[in-house]
Design an enzyme around this catalytic site. Sequence first.
Site, PDB file in Angstrom:
ATOM      1  N   THR A   1     -27.998 -27.895  19.944  1.00  0.00           N
ATOM      2  CA  THR A   1     -28.738 -28.451  18.637  1.00  0.00           C
ATOM      3  C   THR A   1     -27.867 -29.594  18.305  1.00  0.00           C
ATOM      4  OG1 THR A   1     -29.952 -26.205  18.365  1.00  0.00           O
ATOM      5  CG2 THR A   1     -29.927 -27.999  16.632  1.00  0.00           C
ATOM      6  N   CYS A   2     -26.811 -29.568  17.939  1.00  0.00           N
ATOM      7  CA  CYS A   2     -26.062 -30.458  17.397  1.00  0.00           C
ATOM      8  C   CYS A   2     -26.003 -32.082  18.041  1.00  0.00           C
ATOM      9  CB  CYS A   2     -24.465 -29.998  17.199  1.00  0.00           C
ATOM     10  SG  CYS A   2     -24.219 -28.551  16.296  1.00  0.00           S
ATOM     11  N   SER A   3     -25.980 -31.778  19.519  1.00  0.00           N
ATOM     12  CA  SER A   3     -26.135 -33.032  20.149  1.00  0.00           C
ATOM     13  C   SER A   3     -27.397 -33.549  20.443  1.00  0.00           C
ATOM     14  CB  SER A   3     -25.524 -32.853  21.665  1.00  0.00           C
ATOM     15  OG  SER A   3     -23.944 -32.519  21.426  1.00  0.00           O
TER      16      SER A   3
END
Length: 158
Positions: free
Chosen positions: A48-50
């Site tokens: 999700t972060c990337s």
Amino acid sequence: MTISEGDTLPKTNFVTMTENGPQPVDHDQFFGGRKIALFSVPGAFTPTCSAKHLPSYVEKADELKAKGIDEIATTAVNDAFVMGEWTKDADQVTALADGNGEFVEAVGLTMDGTGFGMGKRGQRFSMIVNDGVVEKLNVEAPGEYKVSSAEHMLGQLD
């Protein structure tokens, strides 16, 4: 105790990657007299972060700056080498490595990622910091990605 809107950010040690390698960040110089959009992710290179979090701030950087943001920064409990590599194609975002988790612990926003082999990490959150004071704080519910997005933050700057 979790930091709240109106609180001053605690002084902790961030490190950023430069052309000359990892360099300490002067807290007062970075946050003093400026409006910073700061977002925290559980880990660089995590899905999700990337795929969502970092790209939302890259895509909305011009709009955030048009609404008074001086700098966009991200932090994670990762070292400066990892953070530098993760943001190497995101010139709009300054990576602040919180390698020992001092910052997330000081603001009371740690999470236990041991079940995923990640150890102690920072929760997913965002904040607008004005001259070192938290103006807005957006903490995600576990497993969520909504209120810490650049799109949500833009709505808070109207």
